[in-house]
Structures are given as structure tokens and as C-alpha cells.
Design an enzyme around this catalytic site. Structure first.
Site, PDB file in Angstrom:
ATOM      1  N   TRP A 290      -3.306   4.410  11.356  1.00  0.00           N
ATOM      2  CA  TRP A 290      -4.793   4.682  10.671  1.00  0.00           C
ATOM      3  C   TRP A 290      -4.604   4.702   9.133  1.00  0.00           C
ATOM      4  CZ3 TRP A 290      -9.331   7.200  13.701  1.00  0.00           C
ATOM      5  CH2 TRP A 290      -9.244   6.452  15.098  1.00  0.00           C
TER       6      TRP A 290
ATOM      7  N   LYS B 238       7.190  -3.960  15.833  1.00  0.00           N
ATOM      8  CA  LYS B 238       7.525  -2.780  15.222  1.00  0.00           C
ATOM      9  C   LYS B 238       8.476  -1.636  16.068  1.00  0.00           C
ATOM     10  CE  LYS B 238       6.505  -1.596  11.700  1.00  0.00           C
ATOM     11  NZ  LYS B 238       7.047  -1.760  10.176  1.00  0.00           N
TER      12      LYS B 238
ATOM     13  N   ILE C 257      12.858 -10.062   2.673  1.00  0.00           N
ATOM     14  CA  ILE C 257      13.658  -9.483   3.508  1.00  0.00           C
ATOM     15  C   ILE C 257      14.187 -10.374   4.718  1.00  0.00           C
ATOM     16  CG2 ILE C 257      13.051  -7.080   2.862  1.00  0.00           C
ATOM     17  CD1 ILE C 257      11.515  -7.066   5.586  1.00  0.00           C
TER      18      ILE C 257
ATOM     19  N   TYR D 177       2.109  -6.821  16.986  1.00  0.00           N
ATOM     20  CA  TYR D 177       2.362  -6.089  16.003  1.00  0.00           C
ATOM     21  C   TYR D 177       3.186  -4.764  16.420  1.00  0.00           C
ATOM     22  CZ  TYR D 177       2.118  -2.647  12.027  1.00  0.00           C
ATOM     23  OH  TYR D 177       2.460  -1.949  11.097  1.00  0.00           O
TER      24      TYR D 177
ATOM     25  N   GLN E  26       0.946  -1.033   0.001  1.00  0.00           N
ATOM     26  CA  GLN E  26      -0.165  -0.158   0.185  1.00  0.00           C
ATOM     27  C   GLN E  26       0.931   1.291   0.055  1.00  0.00           C
ATOM     28  OE1 GLN E  26      -3.974   1.462   2.116  1.00  0.00           O
ATOM     29  NE2 GLN E  26      -2.694   0.912   3.624  1.00  0.00           N
ATOM     30  N   LEU E  27       1.806   1.274   0.809  1.00  0.00           N
ATOM     31  CA  LEU E  27       2.553   2.482   0.933  1.00  0.00           C
ATOM     32  C   LEU E  27       3.850   2.502  -0.159  1.00  0.00           C
ATOM     33  CD1 LEU E  27       3.531   5.325   2.384  1.00  0.00           C
ATOM     34  CD2 LEU E  27       4.996   3.637   3.971  1.00  0.00           C
TER      35      LEU E  27
ATOM     36  N   TYR F  99       4.965  -6.694   7.871  1.00  0.00           N
ATOM     37  CA  TYR F  99       3.844  -7.552   8.085  1.00  0.00           C
ATOM     38  C   TYR F  99       2.825  -6.629   8.743  1.00  0.00           C
ATOM     39  CZ  TYR F  99       0.987 -11.622   9.600  1.00  0.00           C
ATOM     40  OH  TYR F  99      -0.147 -12.400   9.680  1.00  0.00           O
TER      41      TYR F  99
END
Length: 279
Positions: free
Chosen positions: A151, A130, A37, A126, A11-12, A61
Site C-alpha cells: 500500500w 515479484k 533493465i 504482479y 515513486q520510491l 512494473y
């Protein structure tokens, strides 16, 4: 400058690639099929061959609920081990790393905005992964930008905006939680900020970037569906249980981004631009 994007089809990563294309900026885009990766030897080999000046690390992920159970191992492998591999390879070629993190590094109990240097306390798998990725980057590198965001919505992947619009096609009413407060982020705004940091030579370190203003998921949904016939009703988080804990008050300070003169659109304006674009 030679730019490399990991997760270039996510998406990014796709948004960033499109931004580069529009501005005639050359770059190399790698996805999981061209550079896994979690494969340390491959990462080192690939990055040493390409010798980029800047690596935009968008690969991640992001299945937050799955990370609590079936995806727990892959969550850690990708977001921690994979990030370490990228950071180590970045160091070998003396490049700059731009790493994307999350508001989930915070627990959401603070009533004021979370500052960049506030204590972290992730409450889901998650967020823990991160944050561990952040720590790997800080330990290995000096020349890095860590960007915490929240978000996320955008044109090129699954997200809350698409979910609401799709549900509106088949539902007259929807129930959305009203006790989780945060800042939506358009991938376009985030991609522009990532490039801005590098092009302006901003001070290395940790930043926080979302669109301006705050809302609940309920308020966000109402704005998304304002031109539909679907009615949205508020519920509590307890009425909509999820595997992963979500911070209740997830508002990160944007002051550091503002202080380097980056103009941050409101989430309302960003959403209007996004809706216009996809139509």
C-alpha cells in the site's frame, strides 16, 4: 560506499534519491532512459562501469491490473527478467542488492500476520512476477536484502492518497472497499529502512516493512479526507471489481524490522507527515 539506484525517477527511487541528497550521500541514479533493465548487455556493461558497492533496485512494473492482460509480458520482463539481469550484474561486481517486493506474494487468506518465512501463494500476475524476482535474487546472490512492502504512498508518484484528494475536489461522496485489510507504507519510511539495513550492516535476507498499525482502504480513505467535505461510504470488493485479485487480509509481520531496532511510525503519523509535506 558507492550507491546506485535503479528506477531513480519512480515513486520510491525519487524518495530515496531525496533522502540521499538531504544527508549528503553521493549516489548514481539510473532510470529507464539511461538503463533499460530488460537489456541484459546494457545492464552488465553499465554496472561494471560504475562498480557500485550497493544497488538499490527500485525499478519495477507496478500496474497491477494491466499485468493481468495487456501488461502481462512487460510485467514479467521487467520484474523477473530485469531483476535477474540486475542480480547477475550485482554478482559480477561483488555488490549488495536491495530488492523491493510486495505483500501480493501472499494470498491474503491467513487471519494472522504473515511472517517472513510463511508459504507464499500469489494470486495475481504482479505478485507472481515479484515472487519470481525474489527467487532470482536468492538463487544468484548471497549478499541481498529483499524487502516486502504494501500500500505504497508518497510525494513523487501516483498513489491512493493523491487519488482520494483529487476525487474530493469533484465528489461529495466516495465509495471505498472495507473488506481489504493491510498496512499503508509511506515511501519515506521505506527509503529510510532501505538505507538503515545497509548502514547498520544488518543480517542479509528477507524483511517486511510497512508503517505500523492496520486499516482497511475505507479507513485509510477516511483519514486522508478528514479535513474535506467529502463523505466516504464502505463497499465490498465484490461491489468494486478489479482485474487483479487483491488479498483480503494483507498484514505482514514487522517483527524482523523491529528486532534490528528500526523505529516504525504508525501509518496515521506517516500520513499526517506526508499531508503536511505536500501542503
Amino acid at each position: 560506499m558507492k550507491y546506485l539506484i535503479t528506477g531513480s525517477k519512480g515513486q520510491l527511487g525519487t524518495e530515496l534519491s531525496k533522502l540521499f541528497d538531504e544527508n549528503n550521500i553521493s549516489y548514481e541514479g539510473l532510470d529507464s532512459t539511461t538503463m533499460d533493465i530488460t537489456n541484459r548487455n546494457l545492464v552488465i556493461k553499465k554496472i561494471n562501469e560504475l562498480k557500485p558497492d550497493v544497488i538499490f533496485h527500485c525499478a519495477a512494473y507496478t500496474k497491477v491490473d494491466n499485468a493481468e492482460s495487456t501488461g502481462k509480458i512487460i510485467n514479467w520482463k521487467v520484474n523477473v527478467d530485469g531483476t535477474k539481469n540486475i542480480a547477475d550484474a550485482t554478482r559480477t561486481v561483488h555488490a549488495i542488492l536491495v530488492y523491493i517486493s510486495t505483500d501480493y506474494v501472499f494470498d491474503g487468506v491467513k487471519r494472522e500476520e504473515y511472517q517472513v518465512d510463511d508459504p507464499t501463494n500469489p494470486k495475481n500476475e504482479y505478485g507472481r512476477a515479484k515472487l519470481a524476482g525474489e527467487e532470482k535474487v536468492k538463487k544468484i546472490l548471497k549478499n541481498y536484502y529483499i524487502i516486502r512492502t504494501s500500500w505504497l504512498f508518497g510525494k513523487y508518484g501516483k498513489n491512493f492518497v493523491y487519488t482520494m484528494l483529487d476525487l474530493a475536489n469533484t465528489h461529495e461522496t466516495l465509495k471505498v472497499v472495507n473488506d481489504q485489510i493491510g498496512r499503508p507504507t509511506w515511501t519515506r519510511t521505506l527509503a529510510e529502512f532501505m538505507l538503515y539495513l545497509v548502514q547498520t550492516g544488518s543480517k542479509f535476507g528477507t524483511y517486511q516493512l510497512s508503517n505500523d498499525n492496520v486499516c482497511s482502504w475505507f479507513e485509510f480513505a477516511n483519514k486522508i479526507l478528514k479535513n474535506t467535505h467529502t463523505k466516504v461510504f464502505p463497499i465490498t470488493s465484490d461491489e468494486y471489481p478489479q482485474k487483479a485479485y487483491r488479498p483480503r487480509h494483507s498484514i505482514m509481520s514487522l517483527d524482523k524490522a523491529r528486532n534490528i531496532n528500526f523505529k516504525i511510525p504508525s501509518w496515521q503519523d506517516a500520513l499526517d507527515s506526508f499531508i503536511k509535506d505536500i501542503k
